[in-house]
Scaffold this motif. Structure first.
Motif, short mmCIF file in Angstrom:
data_model
loop_
_atom_site.label_atom_id
_atom_site.label_comp_id
_atom_site.label_asym_id
_atom_site.label_seq_id
_atom_site.Cartn_x
_atom_site.Cartn_y
_atom_site.Cartn_z
N ALA A 119 1.13 -1.01 0.03
CA ALA A 119 -0.54 -0.14 0.02
C ALA A 119 1.07 1.06 -0.25
O ALA A 119 1.80 1.53 0.07
CB ALA A 119 -0.87 0.47 1.13
N LYS A 120 0.09 2.69 -0.89
CA LYS A 120 1.12 3.63 -0.92
C LYS A 120 1.28 4.61 1.52
O LYS A 120 0.05 4.55 1.95
CB LYS A 120 0.71 4.56 -1.50
N LEU A 121 1.92 4.56 1.67
CA LEU A 121 1.88 4.86 2.94
C LEU A 121 2.35 6.37 3.68
O LEU A 121 2.87 7.42 2.41
CB LEU A 121 2.96 4.36 3.97
N GLN A 122 1.40 6.80 4.32
CA GLN A 122 1.64 8.78 4.70
C GLN A 122 1.41 9.19 5.67
O GLN A 122 0.49 8.70 6.29
CB GLN A 122 0.80 9.33 4.07
N ARG A 123 2.78 9.74 6.01
CA ARG A 123 2.94 9.34 7.49
C ARG A 123 2.39 10.25 8.57
O ARG A 123 2.31 11.73 7.93
CB ARG A 123 4.55 9.74 8.06
N LEU A 124 1.73 10.09 8.72
CA LEU A 124 0.72 11.43 9.96
C LEU A 124 0.90 11.50 11.11
O LEU A 124 0.30 10.33 12.47
CB LEU A 124 -0.42 11.58 9.94
N ASP A 125 2.01 11.87 12.24
CA ASP A 125 2.13 11.73 13.45
C ASP A 125 1.71 13.10 13.62
O ASP A 125 0.86 13.72 13.02
CB ASP A 125 3.49 11.92 13.79
N ASP A 126 1.79 13.70 15.71
CA ASP A 126 1.04 14.57 15.92
C ASP A 126 2.23 15.77 14.66
O ASP A 126 1.37 16.97 15.53
CB ASP A 126 1.40 14.82 17.66
N HIS A 127 3.00 15.47 14.85
CA HIS A 127 3.57 17.24 14.29
C HIS A 127 3.19 17.54 13.08
O HIS A 127 3.58 18.20 12.10
CB HIS A 127 4.88 17.42 13.80
#
Ligand code: SAM
Length: 290
Positions: A68-76
């Protein structure tokens, strides 16, 4: 008797036919068997998976055989990153996972979900593992009313103030905790409410899973003597009508003596109350001899 074995319920989302929208997908908290059929279908059908850490999500997806295509999504994550994810979710299925358990529960995702809903994007929750709920389910503390309060503050004064602010609540309190901080948190709880029933749920769903319960003072003594490892949920039962008053030193000492000798017990209670250790040691010897 020949019992017919029923096949498992089919997931409600057939592969390849996921509607566009944002799917909040719970993943395991240790045991990889704790992924639901529906979660697998959603992750397999998502055009994009937003995740806290691409390496952690990548490992789980590899285990599931999903590319799958991933996209980082953290608190920042910036508002622009969230806007791009939401825009994608208008047209295609987008999943959100965290490193473990249910996203948003002491994990990123709140702003994304709020903004997606405000933008008219359909948000669907795919339930599954959550350490707080697993701990509550096994701890044997009242479960009809509970308050999940995330992590306690790290600093002693702030931690005690946070606990005090919840003192009168007629509900089980559920906190996430780390192994290195457990001893100090239990000492703080024991100092406020020595006789309160407490549970420590550790390494849930993993090989060394354990759930230990007892009075706050006895667990404080136990974990001071046996420093824990691993991931921890700390639960505090609601106040009992007969709860020992603050700094009831006899109750504190008796509970500590259940797990430790007079010297150690006196030291622990001294740390928790600020009362002189020598005084407590003398009393601990008396109580031991009763
Ligand atoms: N979103 C996750 C959930 O649904 O449980 C929680 C994420 S939070 C950043 C991580 C904390 O959850 C850990 O520090 C620990 O307190 C708790 N936790 C996670 N997995 C656990 C496990 N297997 N056993 C006990 N506690 C766990």
């Amino acid at each position: 008797m020949n019992r017919a074995v029923r096949p498992p319920e089919l997931p409600s989302i057939p592969a390849g036919t996921l509607e566009p929208g944002l799917y909040i997908v719970a993943t395991p908290i240790g045991n990889l068997g704790d992924i639901t059929l529906r979660a697998i279908r959603v992750l397999g059908g998502a055009a994009l998976i937003a995740c806290e850490d691409t390496r952690v999500a990548g490992k789980l997806l590899k285990h599931l055989g999903i590319k799958a295509k991933l996209q980082r999504l953290d608190d920042h994550a910036s508002p622009e990153v969230r806007a791009r994810i939401i825009d994608e979710a208008r047209h295609r299925p987008v999943a959100l996972v965290s490193d473990a358990g249910t996203p948003l529960i002491s994990d990123p995702g709140y702003r994304l979900v709020r903004e997606a809903r405000a933008a008219g994007v359909t948000v669907t929750s795919i339930p599954g593992a959550c350490a707080a709920i697993s701990a509550l389910a096994m701890a044997g503390l009242p479960s009809d009313r509970f308050l999940f309060a995330g992590f306690l503050p790290v600093k002693d004064k702030a931690r005690t103030e946070a606990l005090e602010s919840l003192a009168g609540l007629a509900a089980t309190l559920v906190f996430y905790e780390t192994a290195p901080r457990l001893e100090r948190s239990l000492a703080a709880i024991a100092a406020l409410w020595p006789a309160r029933e407490v549970a420590v749920a550790r390494e849930l769903t993993k090989m060394h899973e354990e759930c230990r319960s007892g009075t706050a003072a006895s667990l404080a003594a136990h974990y001071a003597a046996h420093p824990p490892k691993g991931e921890i949920v700390l639960l505090i039962g609601p106040p009992a009508d007969t709860e020992a008053p603050e700094h009831d030193t006899d109750a504190l000492l008796r509970a500590a003596l259940a797990d430790a000798g007079p010297g150690k017990a006196a030291g622990l209670v001294a740390k928790a109350t600020g009362i002189e250790r020598a005084v407590l040691y003398a009393r601990a010897l008396e109580l031991k001899g009763e």
